[in-house]
Scaffold this active site. Structure first.
Site, mmCIF file in Angstrom:
data_model
loop_
_atom_site.group_PDB
_atom_site.id
_atom_site.type_symbol
_atom_site.label_atom_id
_atom_site.label_comp_id
_atom_site.label_asym_id
_atom_site.label_seq_id
_atom_site.Cartn_x
_atom_site.Cartn_y
_atom_site.Cartn_z
ATOM 1 N N TRP A 118 9.366 53.720 52.215
ATOM 2 C CA TRP A 118 10.806 53.572 52.028
ATOM 3 C C TRP A 118 11.373 54.661 51.122
ATOM 4 O O TRP A 118 12.482 55.151 51.327
ATOM 5 C CB TRP A 118 11.120 52.200 51.440
ATOM 6 C CG TRP A 118 12.581 51.979 51.153
ATOM 7 C CD1 TRP A 118 13.537 51.575 52.033
ATOM 8 C CD2 TRP A 118 13.254 52.135 49.899
ATOM 9 N NE1 TRP A 118 14.754 51.473 51.405
ATOM 10 C CE2 TRP A 118 14.611 51.815 50.097
ATOM 11 C CE3 TRP A 118 12.838 52.511 48.618
ATOM 12 C CZ2 TRP A 118 15.551 51.864 49.068
ATOM 13 C CZ3 TRP A 118 13.769 52.570 47.600
ATOM 14 C CH2 TRP A 118 15.108 52.249 47.826
ATOM 15 N N HIS A 119 10.589 55.065 50.111
ATOM 16 C CA HIS A 119 11.088 56.056 49.171
ATOM 17 C C HIS A 119 11.195 57.444 49.781
ATOM 18 O O HIS A 119 11.971 58.274 49.293
ATOM 19 C CB HIS A 119 10.204 56.093 47.922
ATOM 20 C CG HIS A 119 10.505 55.005 46.938
ATOM 21 N ND1 HIS A 119 9.976 53.737 47.051
ATOM 22 C CD2 HIS A 119 11.302 54.982 45.852
ATOM 23 C CE1 HIS A 119 10.433 52.994 46.057
ATOM 24 N NE2 HIS A 119 11.241 53.722 45.316
ATOM 25 N N GLY A 120 10.428 57.732 50.811
ATOM 26 C CA GLY A 120 10.559 59.037 51.436
ATOM 27 C C GLY A 120 9.376 59.387 52.315
ATOM 28 O O GLY A 120 8.333 58.729 52.277
ATOM 29 N N TYR A 148 17.185 58.868 47.857
ATOM 30 C CA TYR A 148 16.496 57.812 48.594
ATOM 31 C C TYR A 148 17.485 56.876 49.271
ATOM 32 O O TYR A 148 17.114 56.074 50.067
ATOM 33 C CB TYR A 148 15.573 57.033 47.664
ATOM 34 C CG TYR A 148 14.635 57.937 46.883
ATOM 35 C CD1 TYR A 148 13.770 58.779 47.572
ATOM 36 C CD2 TYR A 148 14.655 57.968 45.505
ATOM 37 C CE1 TYR A 148 12.935 59.632 46.879
ATOM 38 C CE2 TYR A 148 13.818 58.806 44.803
ATOM 39 C CZ TYR A 148 12.956 59.632 45.494
ATOM 40 O OH TYR A 148 12.141 60.484 44.800
#
Length: 493
Positions: free
Chosen positions: A338-340, A493
């Site tokens: 999810w963060h990248g 993000y």
């Protein structure tokens, strides 16, 4: 438009607050909030706004469908399609290019279709809010709203860019109710979003106070630590000694905390000014004695989202230890992704996931809560894991990350050392780092609590407190004027 930009602080925020307070009734106030939220989002790009309007319309229609469809396979299928469709833009904007390049690196003849469109502001947070909306309606935890209500929930400018991630059911409950300007506390029963009756002067004061503290965290501490890191990296391009490398890791650990918790303070404070009482997003995470405890204190809204919408639906801890460990592994894998896109984010998620699995199997987290010696050792281990993990957010790519880790484990000087740690460790850095450490650990809380008790009912204390806040605000503005612009870390993000 950043919360720390001149446009926002001197034009957008005062204008939105004035018009909001002039519009005394509920519906005009919600309309004002929606109009300024759309304007805020349009400032980052009209194409992004148009795209998000389409997303909001789709989510609203799907929410209505979930409310009207009878229980059964059709409703389940509609829900599954909605969730996948909500995740599709997030995948395309953030992961498409990386995934394609990764697949082609294994020799697969995949056409090189590169997406060059700008990532819409806050797409990760808005996507999770969209899933929360449909899921809460599906679970009958909250009724579907009108399209303006849905749009306001997704794009409310105080939280759209980087959260906190407020669940739909909670969003309906945490705003003011008719006849009660102060509004209910978060977690209360739902209420009609159209009935936003606004904030009282107490809400306005409490919100501004919270926002000023967040602004100071960002501009006085986070940005200063960030500037020192840039200075060190520039001055040690040819080589560095071991303590300087340690400095960088420690300073970034402080920077990311004050940057993101400062943003959350501003977001929660501004939301309070407009009558929304969102729950805390941070609770002194660097006090944690285990990684398990850390995730109860850090980015609380994200942890709660994953627990509510992924961990529990997977079965949580109800199907035996083996299934519990698998579910936890899936959650932390998803947290990293999810963060990248990139090996560094995947590594970060796996690092925290493995640490939590070990704590769950060994019962270490429970021991740190009961035994002082285990608590002290647990804190040291946790802060090392957390600090080492944060470097994944600072460095670009897995190669740079593991190169830094290799150098961090090597006590020797590397390359041609022009400046040693003695050059960077000046009195100002020592003072600011000490303030940062004590503040992150919440050492000041007991002292401030005691002072508040002694000053209860004394007008002089209120005057001094307000004067201190004004001075803190002015100092933060001075730093904003004199410093280079540094966006909030989590904006990416």
């Amino acid at each position: 438009m950043s919360f720390t930009s001149n446009t926002f602080l001197y034009l957008f925020l005062p204008l939105s607050l004035i018009i909001f307070l002039i519009a005394k009734k509920a519906r005009p106030r919600s309309a004002v909030l929606l109009a300024f939220s759309l304007l805020f989002y349009a400032y980052s790009g009209l194409k992004g706004l148009l795209f998000m309007l389409v997303v909001a319309a789709f989510i609203w229609v799907c929410g209505r469908a979930q409310e009207r469809l009878a229980e059964g396979k059709r409703r389940d299928l509609a829900y599954g399609v909605t969730v996948l469709a909500a995740l599709a833009p997030l995948f395309c904007f953030k992961y498409w290019n990386y995934t394609g390049a990764l697949i082609r690196s294994f020799g697969v003849g995949l056409p090189a279709i590169v997406l060059k469109a700008a990532v819409p502001l806050g797409i990760s947070f808005i996507t999770f809010s969209a899933i929360s909306y449909v899921t809460d309606v599906r679970r009958h935890q909250a009724p579907a709203g009108t399209f303006p209500e849905t749009l306001l929930y997704l794009l409310l400018f105080t939280k759209a860019a980087s959260g906190p991630i407020v669940r739909w059911g909670e969003f309906r409950a945490c705003g003011p109710q008719p006849g009660n300007a102060a509004g209910p506390q978060p977690g209360a029963s739902g209420t009609d979003l159209a009935a936003v009756s606004g904030s009282t002067l107490d809400d306005l004061y409490a919100g501004c106070r919270r926002a000023v503290i967040g602004l100071a965290k960002k501009l006085l501490l986070a940005d200063y630590f960030g500037s020192v890191i840039v200075t060190i990296e520039t001055g040690t391009a040819g080589g560095s000694d071991w303590l300087t490398r340690v400095f960088i890791a420690v300073l970034y650990t402080l920077q990311i905390y004050y940057d993101f918790s400062g943003y959350s303070d501003i977001a929660i404070g501004l939301s309070r000014c407009f009558g929304y009482r969102f729950r805390e997003n941070f609770n002194y995470p660097y006090r944690s004695r285990s990684v398990t405890e850390f995730w109860r204190r850090w980015h609380i809204s994200l942890g709660e989202w994953f627990r509510e919408y992924l961990y529990i639906p997977l079965g949580g801890n109800r199907r035996g230890q083996a299934r519990t460990l698998i579910n936890l592994a899936i959650v932390f894998l998803a947290t990293g992704i999810w963060h990248g896109a990139g090996l560094n984010y995947l590594f970060w998620g796996c690092l925290h996931g493995v640490a939590m699995l070990i704590e769950r199997v060994t019962g270490w987290a429970k021991r740190t809560e009961k035994k002082p010696l285990a608590a002290g050792l647990g804190w040291i281990i946790t802060i090392l894991i957390v600090g080492i993990g944060w470097q994944a957010f600072r460095l670009d790519g897995g190669k740079a990350l593991f190169s830094f880790y290799r150098d961090l484990l090597d006590p020797r000087e590397i390359g041609i050392v022009t400046f040693t740690w003695r050059y960077f460790l000046n009195p100002r850095l020592v003072t600011m780092a000490l303030i940062g450490v004590l503040g992150a650990l919440g050492v000041h809380e007991k002292a401030l609590g005691r002072l508040r008790e002694l000053a209860e009912g004394k007008p002089a204390w209120a005057v001094l407190t307000n004067l201190g806040l004004v001075l803190l605000f002015l100092l933060a503005l001075m730093m904003m004027v004199n410093a280079d612009y540094r966006p909030f870390i989590y904006f990416q993000y």
